[in-house]
Each structure stands twice: as structure tokens, then as C-alpha cells.
Design a protein around this motif. Sequence first.
Motif: not given
Length: 323
Positions: A136-139, A156-167, A175-181
Motif C-alpha cells: 500500500v501507499g507509496s515511497a 495507520t501510515d505514520s508518514y502520510k496523512a492517510q489510512l488503509y482499509r482492508i475489506e 478483500g480489496e485494499a483502499a486508501t482513505l486520505p
Amino acid sequence: MHGSLARRRLLVGGAALGVAAVLSPLSGVARAVGTPGPAGDPAPTRFALPDGFRPEGIAIGHGPYAYFGSIANGEIYRASLLTGKGRVVSAGLGPDHPTGGLKTDSRGRLYLAGLASREIRIVDLRSGAITRTYTVGSAGTFVNDVVLTPDAAWFTDSYKAQLYRIEIGRGGEPGEAATLPLTGDWVQGPDFTANGICRTPDGRALIVADTVADGGLLMRVDPRTGAAGKVDTGSLRLPNADGLLLLGRVLYVVQQADNQVDVIRLDAAGTRGTPIARITDPRFRIPTTVAAWGDRLYLPNARFDTPPTPDTEYDVVSVPAVR
């Protein structure tokens, strides 16, 4: 880990043995708690992890077993809370695949946060096999901690203002992964920001530790929109907030570098909280996360102030929960 954890403000840990103190900020009274287990309970209140293990996360399911992830190589260690003895139940993939926060579900799965690897991994606890891996995420992404809800696993992502959701489907299958800003009141610092995560008492939203906003706050996050609002905890600041644990309406916030756990009673919606106690213990050596079994809390000592070696000792300590 590429020096990521070194950026946290670290303090020297306390002595290895001693008497715990639960400090109430309302009354100013310290209550001494002896380190042996409760009367008639032989369960140890301290036990060792393998040398060189480098623990960070802890998860406890319905049985008297705790699971720990290694930031050294990603392996999973299971320990009996009745005896303190344990073994590795899932092999790690090496130093480029560490394990941070982790949670276990009721179907024998363990959800792992892969820190700087950007990985989210799922382990079958019956076989120890990694059954699914998400990237997930990026560099620069740092997948830190996780909480399970009935329909998703949130990271949680400690270096980016976003969460990751695994259904999570109705049958419990991931299920699928999604990113929530994250938006609203969320403040993203130039460095380490988000850390622990849990649900609100009413289950309608998430609470995420923002170690930067106003000197360190909790944020209530709408899981549909990502809008974050400050949780009103009065003058309490949480600049070193790490793992979060919610039991009913009582929230435990591990302030790892401060060697303490702040205890907050939340309203149902998680918009306001009253600090009710602070747990300290001379056995704390930078604890990071917390889980509960019975009326006790268990915390792994990460010892971030100590240069890790294959011979470095690590342990887990237990203290009474605050009710």
C-alpha cells in the motif's frame, strides 16, 4: 527500518524490577501495586521474549496467548500468558519485512502492519503461513498499527496523512485494499505523525493518535470520509502516543518514550475524554503497545533507547487495568 524509529523522542527506561504505580491526575494519589500476580493467580507479570527479537506490537485473542511481531525480521512469537513460555509460530521474511502493529480475529487470522516495507500481511495462525500480502501507499509509507472492525481492518501510515482499509467480507475473508486520505483537523508533521488506532466506544468512528497536532492529540476519524476532529481531552497532550487500547469507554494510550500509559474515559461518540489515571512502572523500558487479558494489561518493552544486537534482551510486563 532505515532510521525511522530513531526519529521518535526517546527516554531512558526504568529499572527492570520494582513496584508499579497507578497515578490519578484527579486525586494525585499513587496506589502501589505489587509485581506478583493476583492472589491465587500464578500467571507471571513479567516474562522474556527471545534475545534480539525487537518487539513492537502485541495481540491477544480469546485464549490465554499473546502474539508479538518482530521488527528485526517480521516473525511472529506466541507466548502463553499462564506460563510466559512461547515459540515462533510464523517465520519472518527477513529484515526488509518487519512487523509492527498486529491484531487477531476470531477466525484464526493475524493482521500485520509491515512498517517501512509498505506491506500489510495476513497470517493463518493454524499453519503460520502468510496467506495474503498487500503493498500500500507509496515511497516513504510506514504502515504502523491496525484495528479490526466488523467489516474492515484499518491501518495507520505514520508518514502520510492517510489510512488503509482492508475489506472484510461477511464470511471473514479479507478483500480489496483502499486508501482513505485524512482531512479536517488532521495535522501531518514533516516526520513521524500517526501512530495507534482504535474504534470509538459506539463503534461508529475511529480514533487515531496524531503526535503532532497541538503537541499531541487524539483524532476522531469518520471512516466514510476521512474527516478528522480533535478529541477534547482538556490539557492532556500525547506527543509520544503509540498503541491504543479501548476497553468499554476506557482508552489506554501508551506514551512509549515517556514510559507511561495515560488512561482516558471517553464519551460514547469518542468526541470528549476525561483523563482518569496514569500508569507507570519501573519495569517499563519504552513499551510500545498494549493488550488485555482478564483484568491485566500486557506491554512489550521495545527498548528503542538501546542499540539492538542479536543478544539484546527483551521482555513483556503486566500491570493491573484501571476500571
